[in-house]
Structures are given as structure tokens and as C-alpha cells.
Design a protein around this motif. Sequence first.
Motif, mmCIF file in Angstrom:
data_model
loop_
_atom_site.group_PDB
_atom_site.id
_atom_site.type_symbol
_atom_site.label_atom_id
_atom_site.label_comp_id
_atom_site.label_asym_id
_atom_site.label_seq_id
_atom_site.Cartn_x
_atom_site.Cartn_y
_atom_site.Cartn_z
ATOM 1 N N PHE A 21 23.357 29.911 -38.695
ATOM 2 C CA PHE A 21 22.506 31.037 -38.294
ATOM 3 C C PHE A 21 23.125 32.402 -38.582
ATOM 4 C CE2 PHE A 21 20.563 27.573 -35.973
ATOM 5 C CZ PHE A 21 19.215 27.831 -36.137
ATOM 6 N N GLY A 22 24.269 32.445 -39.226
ATOM 7 C CA GLY A 22 24.832 33.706 -39.690
ATOM 8 C C GLY A 22 25.084 34.701 -38.559
ATOM 9 N N VAL A 23 24.480 35.880 -38.647
ATOM 10 C CA VAL A 23 24.769 36.958 -37.696
ATOM 11 C C VAL A 23 24.019 36.817 -36.377
ATOM 12 C CG1 VAL A 23 25.265 38.570 -39.569
ATOM 13 C CG2 VAL A 23 22.942 38.452 -38.648
ATOM 14 N N VAL A 24 23.140 35.838 -36.266
ATOM 15 C CA VAL A 24 22.363 35.670 -35.024
ATOM 16 C C VAL A 24 23.265 35.070 -33.938
ATOM 17 C CG1 VAL A 24 20.350 34.575 -33.979
ATOM 18 C CG2 VAL A 24 20.258 35.362 -36.357
ATOM 19 N N PRO A 25 23.318 35.635 -32.747
ATOM 20 C CA PRO A 25 24.196 35.127 -31.687
ATOM 21 C C PRO A 25 23.778 33.730 -31.208
ATOM 22 C CG PRO A 25 23.447 37.360 -31.189
ATOM 23 C CD PRO A 25 22.622 36.870 -32.342
ATOM 24 N N LYS A 26 24.769 32.974 -30.765
ATOM 25 C CA LYS A 26 24.503 31.632 -30.253
ATOM 26 C C LYS A 26 23.551 31.663 -29.063
ATOM 27 C CE LYS A 26 26.752 27.486 -28.412
ATOM 28 N NZ LYS A 26 28.034 26.841 -28.042
ATOM 29 N N SER A 27 23.648 32.690 -28.233
ATOM 30 C CA SER A 27 22.776 32.784 -27.056
ATOM 31 C C SER A 27 21.305 32.784 -27.435
ATOM 32 C CB SER A 27 23.098 34.040 -26.251
ATOM 33 O OG SER A 27 22.934 35.208 -27.053
ATOM 34 N N ILE A 28 21.004 33.148 -28.682
ATOM 35 C CA ILE A 28 19.623 33.156 -29.167
ATOM 36 C C ILE A 28 19.302 31.878 -29.925
ATOM 37 C CG2 ILE A 28 17.969 34.344 -30.665
ATOM 38 C CD1 ILE A 28 19.417 36.960 -30.018
ATOM 39 N N TRP A 29 20.143 31.509 -30.918
ATOM 40 C CA TRP A 29 19.769 30.363 -31.755
ATOM 41 C C TRP A 29 19.829 29.032 -31.023
ATOM 42 C CZ3 TRP A 29 23.595 26.857 -32.046
ATOM 43 C CH2 TRP A 29 24.933 27.246 -32.213
ATOM 44 N N GLN A 30 20.629 28.949 -29.955
ATOM 45 C CA GLN A 30 20.733 27.658 -29.264
ATOM 46 C C GLN A 30 19.460 27.294 -28.495
ATOM 47 O OE1 GLN A 30 23.852 27.543 -26.382
ATOM 48 N NE2 GLN A 30 23.085 29.256 -25.163
ATOM 49 N N ARG A 31 18.544 28.266 -28.358
ATOM 50 C CA ARG A 31 17.273 27.948 -27.701
ATOM 51 C C ARG A 31 16.450 26.968 -28.533
ATOM 52 N NH1 ARG A 31 15.703 34.301 -26.761
ATOM 53 N NH2 ARG A 31 17.529 34.856 -25.476
ATOM 54 N N THR A 32 16.542 27.081 -29.846
ATOM 55 C CA THR A 32 15.784 26.171 -30.720
ATOM 56 C C THR A 32 16.656 25.065 -31.303
ATOM 57 O OG1 THR A 32 16.168 27.652 -32.609
ATOM 58 C CG2 THR A 32 14.113 27.932 -31.369
ATOM 59 N N ASN A 33 17.964 25.307 -31.415
ATOM 60 C CA ASN A 33 18.868 24.339 -32.033
ATOM 61 C C ASN A 33 20.113 24.178 -31.166
ATOM 62 O OD1 ASN A 33 17.292 25.816 -34.356
ATOM 63 N ND2 ASN A 33 17.937 23.853 -35.221
ATOM 64 N N PRO A 34 20.022 23.434 -30.074
ATOM 65 C CA PRO A 34 21.157 23.303 -29.155
ATOM 66 C C PRO A 34 22.373 22.667 -29.818
ATOM 67 C CG PRO A 34 19.420 21.732 -28.623
ATOM 68 C CD PRO A 34 18.849 22.671 -29.625
ATOM 69 N N ALA A 35 23.541 23.182 -29.468
ATOM 70 C CA ALA A 35 24.794 22.705 -30.054
ATOM 71 C C ALA A 35 25.506 21.761 -29.085
ATOM 72 C CB ALA A 35 25.692 23.892 -30.390
ATOM 73 N N ASP A 36 26.413 20.939 -29.623
ATOM 74 C CA ASP A 36 27.243 20.087 -28.781
ATOM 75 C C ASP A 36 28.487 20.856 -28.342
ATOM 76 O OD1 ASP A 36 29.079 20.052 -30.888
ATOM 77 O OD2 ASP A 36 28.597 18.013 -31.527
ATOM 78 N N GLU A 37 29.430 20.155 -27.719
ATOM 79 C CA GLU A 37 30.612 20.824 -27.169
ATOM 80 C C GLU A 37 31.513 21.418 -28.256
ATOM 81 O OE1 GLU A 37 31.502 16.447 -27.735
ATOM 82 O OE2 GLU A 37 29.837 17.682 -26.969
ATOM 83 N N ASN A 38 31.316 21.000 -29.498
ATOM 84 C CA ASN A 38 32.088 21.542 -30.623
ATOM 85 C C ASN A 38 31.322 22.603 -31.415
ATOM 86 O OD1 ASN A 38 34.417 19.850 -30.226
ATOM 87 N ND2 ASN A 38 33.202 18.145 -31.040
ATOM 88 N N ASN A 39 30.208 23.066 -30.845
ATOM 89 C CA ASN A 39 29.366 24.074 -31.496
ATOM 90 C C ASN A 39 28.629 23.528 -32.716
ATOM 91 O OD1 ASN A 39 28.623 26.848 -30.901
ATOM 92 N ND2 ASN A 39 29.360 27.357 -32.944
ATOM 93 N N LEU A 40 28.504 22.215 -32.812
ATOM 94 C CA LEU A 40 27.834 21.584 -33.940
ATOM 95 C C LEU A 40 26.396 21.241 -33.577
ATOM 96 C CD1 LEU A 40 30.681 19.114 -34.992
ATOM 97 C CD2 LEU A 40 30.118 21.301 -36.066
ATOM 98 N N CYS A 41 25.491 21.482 -34.503
ATOM 99 C CA CYS A 41 24.081 21.126 -34.346
ATOM 100 C C CYS A 41 23.742 19.968 -35.274
ATOM 101 C CB CYS A 41 23.185 22.312 -34.689
ATOM 102 S SG CYS A 41 23.477 23.802 -33.716
ATOM 103 N N THR A 42 22.768 19.175 -34.859
ATOM 104 C CA THR A 42 22.300 18.057 -35.673
ATOM 105 C C THR A 42 21.249 18.520 -36.674
ATOM 106 O OG1 THR A 42 22.791 16.332 -34.054
ATOM 107 C CG2 THR A 42 21.013 15.879 -35.621
ATOM 108 N N TRP A 43 21.403 18.058 -37.915
ATOM 109 C CA TRP A 43 20.466 18.381 -38.997
ATOM 110 C C TRP A 43 20.088 17.100 -39.720
ATOM 111 C CZ3 TRP A 43 19.195 23.325 -38.463
ATOM 112 C CH2 TRP A 43 20.111 24.142 -37.796
ATOM 113 N N SER A 44 18.858 17.035 -40.136
ATOM 114 C CA SER A 44 18.393 15.879 -40.895
ATOM 115 C C SER A 44 18.655 16.082 -42.380
ATOM 116 C CB SER A 44 16.898 15.644 -40.671
ATOM 117 O OG SER A 44 16.143 16.657 -41.302
ATOM 118 N N MET A 45 18.537 15.012 -43.122
ATOM 119 C CA MET A 45 18.510 15.054 -44.593
ATOM 120 C C MET A 45 17.266 14.286 -45.000
ATOM 121 S SD MET A 45 22.572 14.614 -45.450
ATOM 122 C CE MET A 45 22.838 13.399 -44.135
#
Length: 281
Positions: A21-45
Motif C-alpha cells: 500500500f505504499g504511502v498509505v498508513p496501516k491504520s487505514i489499509w488494514q480496514r480492508t486488508n488485515p495483516a497478521d502479527e508479522n504485518n503480512l497480508c494474504t493475497w491470491s494468485m
Amino acid sequence: MSLSLIPIPTGNFKLDGGAMFGVVPKSIWQRTNPADENNLCTWSMRCLLVQTGDRLILIDNGIGDKQDAKFFSHYYLHGEDSLEKSLHKAGFGYSDITDVFLTHLHFDHCGGSVKYGKDGSLETVFGNARYWSNQDHWQWATQPNPREKASFIKENILPIQESSQLNFVDSGASQFLPGFDLTFVDGHTDKMMIPRLKYKGHTVCFVADLLPSVGHLPLPYVMGYDTRPLLTLQEKEAFLKQAADDKWVLFFEHDATNECCTVKHTDKGVRVDQIFPFSEL
């Protein structure tokens, strides 16, 4: 000529949410793409199979399985889906594919192109297929800049050329086949190809890395991986305006939760209208 489309999920992986998400803060992007304890989000292929006439075209093919354990340890592959399983579920095998259309050559989009053969040498997975890139992007990938070098893995790319199966779409071409139109974009990587497909009265756009997820619809939400982020902003704006005007269906390669959506014009710009599984088209 009518097209038949079948989603081909090839599994999930994880990437750093901040990078996505680049310059967008985590407090905003995690609303749609929640991260795990390592700040990693799940993505499909999530790839797409296109059947038209006597051609069976696979758009992208996931990460593959030939890299070593150290490589895969960075990406936490998970899920029950695989390229082979999904093709088999659709009633096809590797040998049935006539064309492999690669939006671009980053490893999570083309890794399934090549495998190790029984003698330990690299060979193409789809022995009967023509592989499609474009000359500008091919040069970009085979002579990579230092920033993208880790994403262009030579084992995924060079065997395609060595097999004599490599073909080039003309850079800037507006159409690959009747009903299979193209847009070229340069913000994420040089000359990435975005297919637009006519299907059941809709225009389905395979958005690749121009829009990794529904969460990336707002213009400033640009990946840290993009080589030209300001150009991505311009390309997204033009693309999304047309998608809203013409009621395009966006088909997401990387959104692990949402397969498709439509978009609409709002006071805040183009935003999501309806989200739905591909099967509802």
C-alpha cells in the motif's frame, strides 16, 4: 467469436502490507486488508482460462513450485488450490493449453511457466502452447533494473525463449484476439498488459497489478513495488473512469477475498459499486 472464461486459482501467498500500500498508513489499509502479527497480508494468485474456438488461453500462471525452500519461506504459500488442480477441475491438463498470455514477468505471475524436468533441466510446463509477452517488457525483464531484479527470476523467463515457444504481442496493440482487447500500462512495470474480455454481455478486465485488490481502488493506494508510482496514479485514474462509465467488471488476480467488482463515480472519486463472485456473471 464468443469467449468462455474460467477462474483458475493457483494458491495464496503473503506479502508485507506496507509494501502493498505504499504511502498509505496501516491504520487505514488494514480496514480492508488485515495483516497478521508479522504485518503480512494474504493475497491470491487467481489466473483466468479463456476458451475461444480451438484456442485455450491461460492468462498468467502463478508462482510455480520450482524455487527452493528459502525462496518460498519468504512468501508463506498456503491454501488448497494449485495450478494443476484448478486446470484439472476445469476439465483440462497442461497439454491442452494452446496459449499462455503473461501480463508481465514478475515471479508470482509467470512462475508456473517453467518446471524442472526428469533430468533436472528446466523445461516449459505447457509444451503445446505459445507463450505471449511483448518485446519491450521482455527486454525490461531480461535486462532488469536493480530495483526489480529480484522479481524477474531468470529460471521463469529464459527457458521460454530457449524452447522457441516465445511470441510477442505488438507493444501498444489494442487487441490480442476478437473479444480479447488490451491496455498497456507502465507504472507498475514497463508495458504490463491488461486484458479486457467480452463475456456474456460484459467487459471483464483482468486487472493484474494495476489494481491488486478492492482496497487499492482509491488513487493514492499504490504499491511500493511500482517503478513509476505517479504514472500509476494517472493510469488508474483513466482506467477507473472508463470502468465506471462503461460498467466494466474488474477481475482481481490478487484479492484473496473478492473475485470481482464493478465501480461507480462518487464525490470522492471512483469507488466500489458491487462486489460478487465470478460465478454470478
